[in-house]
Every structure is written in structure tokens, then in C-alpha cells.
Write a protein that holds these residues in place. Structure first.
Motif, PDB file in Angstrom:
ATOM      1  N   CYS A 131       2.966  -4.555   1.565  1.00  9.47           N
ATOM      2  CA  CYS A 131       2.847  -3.904   2.878  1.00  9.47           C
ATOM      3  C   CYS A 131       2.384  -4.902   3.935  1.00  9.47           C
ATOM      4  O   CYS A 131       2.853  -4.873   5.077  1.00  9.47           O
ATOM      5  N   CYS A 134       4.672  -7.006   6.242  1.00  9.12           N
ATOM      6  CA  CYS A 134       5.353  -6.385   7.386  1.00  9.12           C
ATOM      7  C   CYS A 134       4.412  -5.657   8.331  1.00  9.12           C
ATOM      8  O   CYS A 134       4.792  -5.368   9.464  1.00  9.12           O
ATOM      9  N   HIS A 135       3.242  -5.273   7.853  1.00 16.48           N
ATOM     10  CA  HIS A 135       2.314  -4.482   8.673  1.00 16.48           C
ATOM     11  C   HIS A 135       0.951  -5.147   8.748  1.00 16.48           C
ATOM     12  O   HIS A 135       0.490  -5.712   7.762  1.00 16.48           O
ATOM     13  N   ARG A 158      -5.063   9.297  13.074  1.00 13.79           N
ATOM     14  CA  ARG A 158      -4.119  10.412  12.919  1.00 13.79           C
ATOM     15  C   ARG A 158      -4.675  11.618  12.190  1.00 13.79           C
ATOM     16  O   ARG A 158      -4.075  12.682  12.205  1.00 13.79           O
ATOM     17  N   TYR A 167       4.115  13.520   5.602  1.00 14.37           N
ATOM     18  CA  TYR A 167       4.943  12.574   6.359  1.00 14.37           C
ATOM     19  C   TYR A 167       4.773  11.162   5.794  1.00 14.37           C
ATOM     20  O   TYR A 167       5.746  10.453   5.532  1.00 14.37           O
ATOM     21  N   MET A 184      12.118  -0.856   5.799  1.00 15.93           N
ATOM     22  CA  MET A 184      11.039  -0.687   4.814  1.00 15.93           C
ATOM     23  C   MET A 184      11.627  -0.303   3.449  1.00 15.93           C
ATOM     24  O   MET A 184      12.439   0.598   3.360  1.00 15.93           O
TER      25      MET A 184
END
Ligand code: HEC
Length: 214
Positions: A131, A134-135, A158, A167, A184
Motif C-alpha cells: 500500500c 502508492c499511498h 471518515r 466501502y 489499485m
């Protein structure tokens, strides 16, 4: 000519498909359906260890349609994208026991580990989620990537409502559920991560004690 050893990871596959999509082979709307293109793949790639050339076969509508429209240089029609997204979402398997959150410490391991599925990785050893490639997942670590949106503060910002948990699970399981040609990797749909690993990554994103939310 030397054969290029096939060292595709889940991420490498996306890059390869993207790269191939620009090639002209004529006479077809998808290079993967073209015999001369298949010949190039056959000549230039060979199986090595667990990284077999089977991985070059397109799996599912998303890979086929996304390469096709990329190759044609045209935007994917809305109805095709919506069909892929709704089929992907319908195929998401929720956690068997209904619990979305595992152990954030194990999740941190998964998020930072970029190993697994390559020819020189031990078959059967756990895959990483990569992860952080990319993040931005944890604060103040400049080595993290920015291909995807930052996830720092995810749960704090959130909340952890049932809808948000669902989600996020679906995003991790198969991101094509929301963006047909998402970059992704489909961690659940392609069995890259186990159910437990996905739960652990979920905890990393939502647990108030995780470094993501500190
Ligand atoms: C190859 C790059 C890549 C990797 C690896 C990756 N992601 Fe993503 N991710 C993206 C991109 C790009 C998006 C933006 C949406 C899209 O394009 O589908 C995204 C979107 C998301 C979202 C939705 C964010 C939002 O604002 O709603 C979540 C959550 C997420 N990723 C979590 C993860 C987790 C957890 C992992 C590791 C298990 C991971 N990603 C690995 C590229 C990646």
C-alpha cells in the motif's frame, strides 16, 4: 535474443498491460486478441518459478476492456465502465464472520511489505499489500508513494460507520468496483491478500490507535 524473465508482481502486471496497450498491431480492437501480439509475448516472456506466463492471460472484463480502450486511445464508454463496476462490486466477498477489523500492527506489516508472487519469493509465503508504494499511509515517512490518494488520518477523518467499513473493504477487495480501470490491485478478487490480511489492513486504516490516525 535473451528471454526476459517473467518477474511480474501484481503491480507489474498493471504496468505491463498499460505498456502493451499503446502498441500497434493492427486488425483488432484489443492487442491481446491479435496473433502477432501473442507471438511477441510468447517470445519475450518465460515462466520462472511461481511467476508463470499464465499471468499474461487477461482475467475478467476489467482487464480486457481497459486494455482495449487504452489501446484504441478512446475513453471507455460510460455503460461499459458501469457494467464492470457493478459486476466487480457484486463479486466482493465480505468477511465470513462479519467482522471487518483485525489487528492494525499486522496491517502495518502488510501495508509496507512489497514482496510476494515474484519468481524469487518463496511460494506459499504471505504476500505484501505494498500500500505504501502508492499511498501515504503513515505520517512523516517521505518514502511512501503518491499514485493513490493519501490515507493518513483515514478512520479519524471518515469515521467507522458500517457504510464506510463496507466501502473500504470493497475498495481493497476489488477497486474496479468503483473505478473500472483502477490502478489499485484487486487484493481480494485476485487472492493477493488473505481475508485476515485484509482485516488487518482495515484495522490499520480505522483503529484510533493505529499510526494512520495518530
Ligand atoms: C499500484 C498502486 C496502488 C496500490 C499498491 C494500492 N493502492 Fe489503493 N488506490 C490506488 C489508486 C490509484 C486509488 C484511487 C482510486 C482509483 O484509481 O481507483 C486508490 C484508492 C484507495 C482507497 C480509496 C480512497 C478514498 O479516498 O476513498 C483506499 C481505501 C485504498 N486505495 C487503500 C489501499 C490499501 C489498504 C492498499 C494496500 C493493501 C492499497 N490501497 C494499495 C492505488 C493503489
Amino acid at each position: 535474443m535473451n528471454k526476459i524473465a517473467l518477474t511480474l508482481t501484481a503491480l507489474g502486471t498493471a504496468a505491463l498491460l498499460g505498456g502493451c496497450a499503446g502498441m500497434q498491431s493492427g486488425g483488432t480492437d484489443n492487442p491481446f486478441a491479435d496473433a502477432s501480439f501473442q507471438k511477441i509475448l510468447k517470445n519475450d516472456f518465460s515462466s520462472k518459478g511461481q511467476a508463470t506466463v499464465d499471468r499474461l492471460k487477461q482475467v475478467g472484463a476489467a482487464q480486457y476492456e481497459c486494455s482495449k480502450y487504452d489501446y484504441l486511445g478512446k475513453p471507455m464508454p460510460e455503460d461499459v465502465a458501469k457494467r464492470i463496476e457493478s459486476q466487480s462490486l457484486a463479486a466482493v466477498v465480505p468477511p465470513a464472520d462479519g467482522k471487518y477489523l483485525g489487528d492494525w500492527k499486522a496491517g502495518l506489516e502488510v501495508a509496507s511489505n512489497g514482496k510476494g508472487m515474484q519468481w524469487n519469493d518463496k511460494p506459499g509465503s504471505p504476500n505484501g499489500g505494498n500500500c505504501e508504494a502508492c499511498h501515504k499511509v503513515v505520517p512523516n515517512d517521505p518514502s511512501q508513494g503518491d499514485i493513490g490518494p493519501p490515507l493518513v488520518g483515514y478512520g479519524r477523518l471518515r469515521g467507522a460507520s458500517e457504510a464506510m467499513l463496507k466501502y473500504t473493504w470493497a475498495r481493497i477487495y476489488d477497486s474496479a468496483s468503483f473505478n473500472a480501470c483502477s490502478y489499485m490491485p484487486p487484493f481480494g478478487a485476485h487472492h493477493i491478500l488473505t481475508e485476515q490480511q485484509m482485516k488487518d489492513v482495515m484495522a490499520l486504516l480505522f483503529d484510533p490507535n493505529s499510526p494512520v490516525n495518530k
